[in-house]
Design a protein around this motif. Structure first.
Motif, PDB file in Angstrom:
ATOM      1  N   LEU A  71       9.897  -9.213   1.022  1.00 58.83           N
ATOM      2  CA  LEU A  71       9.332  -8.891  -0.283  1.00 58.83           C
ATOM      3  C   LEU A  71      10.123  -9.514  -1.431  1.00 58.83           C
ATOM      4  N   ARG A  72      11.377  -9.799  -1.190  1.00 63.69           N
ATOM      5  CA  ARG A  72      12.198 -10.434  -2.230  1.00 63.69           C
ATOM      6  C   ARG A  72      11.633 -11.790  -2.650  1.00 63.69           C
ATOM      7  N   ARG A  73      10.831 -12.409  -1.764  1.00 64.07           N
ATOM      8  CA  ARG A  73      10.270 -13.723  -2.054  1.00 64.07           C
ATOM      9  C   ARG A  73       9.013 -13.651  -2.920  1.00 64.07           C
ATOM     10  N   ALA A  74       8.482 -12.446  -3.123  1.00 69.68           N
ATOM     11  CA  ALA A  74       7.260 -12.291  -3.917  1.00 69.68           C
ATOM     12  C   ALA A  74       7.578 -12.355  -5.408  1.00 69.68           C
ATOM     13  N   ALA A  75       6.885 -13.230  -6.110  1.00 66.33           N
ATOM     14  CA  ALA A  75       7.076 -13.307  -7.559  1.00 66.33           C
ATOM     15  C   ALA A  75       6.511 -12.068  -8.234  1.00 66.33           C
ATOM     16  N   VAL A  76       5.421 -11.542  -7.660  1.00 68.02           N
ATOM     17  CA  VAL A  76       4.778 -10.345  -8.187  1.00 68.02           C
ATOM     18  C   VAL A  76       4.508  -9.401  -7.021  1.00 68.02           C
ATOM     19  N   VAL A  77       4.764  -8.116  -7.245  1.00 72.30           N
ATOM     20  CA  VAL A  77       4.409  -7.083  -6.269  1.00 72.30           C
ATOM     21  C   VAL A  77       3.258  -6.287  -6.870  1.00 72.30           C
ATOM     22  N   VAL A  78       2.178  -6.153  -6.103  1.00 69.77           N
ATOM     23  CA  VAL A  78       1.015  -5.392  -6.546  1.00 69.77           C
ATOM     24  C   VAL A  78       1.015  -4.060  -5.801  1.00 69.77           C
ATOM     25  N   ALA A  79       1.230  -2.973  -6.532  1.00 71.63           N
ATOM     26  CA  ALA A  79       1.230  -1.637  -5.938  1.00 71.63           C
ATOM     27  C   ALA A  79      -0.144  -1.015  -6.138  1.00 71.63           C
ATOM     28  N   VAL A  80      -0.594  -0.229  -5.169  1.00 75.02           N
ATOM     29  CA  VAL A  80      -1.934   0.359  -5.267  1.00 75.02           C
ATOM     30  C   VAL A  80      -1.937   1.653  -6.080  1.00 75.02           C
ATOM     31  N   SER A  81      -0.766   2.125  -6.502  1.00 70.14           N
ATOM     32  CA  SER A  81      -0.697   3.330  -7.335  1.00 70.14           C
ATOM     33  C   SER A  81       0.616   3.334  -8.106  1.00 70.14           C
ATOM     34  N   GLU A  82       0.697   4.194  -9.109  1.00 73.41           N
ATOM     35  CA  GLU A  82       1.944   4.341  -9.858  1.00 73.41           C
ATOM     36  C   GLU A  82       3.036   4.891  -8.953  1.00 73.41           C
ATOM     37  N   HIS A  83       2.651   5.736  -8.004  1.00 76.52           N
ATOM     38  CA  HIS A  83       3.627   6.297  -7.058  1.00 76.52           C
ATOM     39  C   HIS A  83       4.275   5.190  -6.235  1.00 76.52           C
ATOM     40  N   HIS A  87       0.822  -1.209   0.000  1.00 76.17           N
ATOM     41  CA  HIS A  87       0.000   0.000   0.000  1.00 76.17           C
ATOM     42  C   HIS A  87       0.859   1.262   0.000  1.00 76.17           C
ATOM     43  N   ASP A  88       1.991   1.204   0.692  1.00 79.41           N
ATOM     44  CA  ASP A  88       2.920   2.333   0.700  1.00 79.41           C
ATOM     45  C   ASP A  88       4.224   1.892   1.347  1.00 79.41           C
ATOM     46  N   LEU A  89       5.240   2.743   1.214  1.00 73.68           N
ATOM     47  CA  LEU A  89       6.540   2.478   1.840  1.00 73.68           C
ATOM     48  C   LEU A  89       6.933   3.651   2.733  1.00 73.68           C
ATOM     49  N   ILE A  90       5.941   4.218   3.400  1.00 69.56           N
ATOM     50  CA  ILE A  90       6.182   5.386   4.255  1.00 69.56           C
ATOM     51  C   ILE A  90       7.169   5.068   5.362  1.00 69.56           C
ATOM     52  N   ASN A  96      13.473   1.269  -4.551  1.00 72.07           N
ATOM     53  CA  ASN A  96      14.069   0.583  -3.403  1.00 72.07           C
ATOM     54  C   ASN A  96      14.612  -0.793  -3.753  1.00 72.07           C
ATOM     55  N   TRP A  97      14.106  -1.392  -4.836  1.00 69.76           N
ATOM     56  CA  TRP A  97      14.588  -2.700  -5.287  1.00 69.76           C
ATOM     57  C   TRP A  97      14.955  -2.581  -6.766  1.00 69.76           C
ATOM     58  N   PRO A  98      16.036  -1.876  -7.089  1.00 68.62           N
ATOM     59  CA  PRO A  98      16.383  -1.608  -8.496  1.00 68.62           C
ATOM     60  C   PRO A  98      16.686  -2.856  -9.320  1.00 68.62           C
ATOM     61  N   ARG A 124      14.887  -5.586  -9.229  1.00 69.45           N
ATOM     62  CA  ARG A 124      13.649  -6.308  -9.516  1.00 69.45           C
ATOM     63  C   ARG A 124      13.184  -6.000 -10.939  1.00 69.45           C
ATOM     64  N   ASP A 125      12.711  -7.034 -11.617  1.00 71.87           N
ATOM     65  CA  ASP A 125      12.181  -6.879 -12.970  1.00 71.87           C
ATOM     66  C   ASP A 125      10.961  -5.952 -12.912  1.00 71.87           C
ATOM     67  N   PRO A 126      10.989  -4.820 -13.627  1.00 67.79           N
ATOM     68  CA  PRO A 126       9.848  -3.892 -13.594  1.00 67.79           C
ATOM     69  C   PRO A 126       8.522  -4.534 -13.971  1.00 67.79           C
ATOM     70  N   GLU A 127       8.578  -5.570 -14.832  1.00 63.46           N
ATOM     71  CA  GLU A 127       7.339  -6.228 -15.232  1.00 63.46           C
ATOM     72  C   GLU A 127       6.717  -7.041 -14.099  1.00 63.46           C
ATOM     73  N   SER A 128       7.482  -7.288 -13.037  1.00 59.35           N
ATOM     74  CA  SER A 128       6.947  -8.042 -11.903  1.00 59.35           C
ATOM     75  C   SER A 128       6.268  -7.134 -10.885  1.00 59.35           C
ATOM     76  N   VAL A 129       6.249  -5.835 -11.142  1.00 55.78           N
ATOM     77  CA  VAL A 129       5.578  -4.878 -10.255  1.00 55.78           C
ATOM     78  C   VAL A 129       4.416  -4.274 -11.028  1.00 55.78           C
ATOM     79  N   VAL A 130       3.205  -4.638 -10.648  1.00 54.86           N
ATOM     80  CA  VAL A 130       2.014  -4.191 -11.368  1.00 54.86           C
ATOM     81  C   VAL A 130       1.179  -3.265 -10.496  1.00 54.86           C
ATOM     82  N   VAL A 131       0.349  -2.466 -11.128  1.00 50.19           N
ATOM     83  CA  VAL A 131      -0.516  -1.532 -10.404  1.00 50.19           C
ATOM     84  C   VAL A 131      -1.950  -2.033 -10.457  1.00 50.19           C
TER      85      VAL A 131
END
Length: 202
Positions: free
Chosen positions: A137-149, A111-114, A157-159, A161-168
């Motif tokens: 979080l490194r163990r997650a095959a996919v990260v689902v972010a709640v916003s583009e931000h 949801h955020d990385l505050i 923070n995880w440069p 990580r494959d950008p395609e594995s982080v979806v909104v």
């Protein structure tokens, strides 16, 4: 929406739903919205929700609930849900804490990385607790972010990580809010706006 993340793949999928029946309003509303959407899907029987307490079915739906012991969130996600996951479930959607090991794959909602960008806003105990999120979080095959931000924050923070594995998958607005907005402000709301000097929409 979350279901769109899962809809294009075959097999059964799980959702960590610890906050379905109780918990902080944000987590409670989030879980209820996700399960409501999945329960309305024509293939709702593909989805399993891991909840505290009784493993009843969702009324009027093929969505299945699996009972999991009522333990703290960290233990719930990292131990209880993986142990309770049926063998035919291909992957489980978690919130925040990713299990270090599981027979099923893991997708994790962030949801955020505050706690990383504003650590002074948290107590030492909270920082230690939330500090496990980046490690796991490194163990997650996919990260689902709640916003583009949030997606941008995750990739910063995880440069590696494959950008395609982080979806909104943006948080949705509840239908009742649209209905309330279309009905117009109540007399008490008008009074509050006048008292506060609010002259235009937020």
């Amino acid at each position: 929406m979350i279901s769109s993340v899962m809809a294009d793949t075959d097999g059964r999928y799980g959702v960590e739903a610890r906050w379905l029946r109780a918990g902080p309003p944000s987590g409670h509303n989030y879980v209820r919205s996700v399960l409501r959407e999945l329960a309305a899907a024509p293939d709702a029987d593909r989805f399993v929700a891991f909840v505290r307490g009784s493993g009843r079915r969702v009324r009027g739906s093929a969505l299945n609930l699996v009972a999991v012991p009522n333990v703290p969130s960290l233990m719930y996600n990292t131990i209880a849900v993986p142990v309770a996951t049926p063998r035919d479930v291909r992957s489980v959607l978690y919130q925040n804490f990713t299990p270090p090991a599981s027979r099923a794959g893991a997708a994790t909602v962030i949801h955020d990385l505050i706690f990383l960008s504003n650590p002074d806003s948290f107590t030492p105990v909270e920082r230690a607790y939330l500090g496990l999120i980046p490690i796991l979080l490194r163990r997650a095959a996919v990260v689902v972010a709640v916003s583009e931000h949030v997606r941008t924050d995750v990739l910063a923070n995880w440069p590696k990580r494959d950008p395609e594995s982080v979806v909104v998958a943006p948080n949705a607005v509840a239908d009742w809010l649209f209905a309330a907005a279309s009905a117009g402000p109540t007399a008490s709301e008008e009074t509050t706006r006048r008292d506060l000097g609010i002259t235009r929409p937020y």
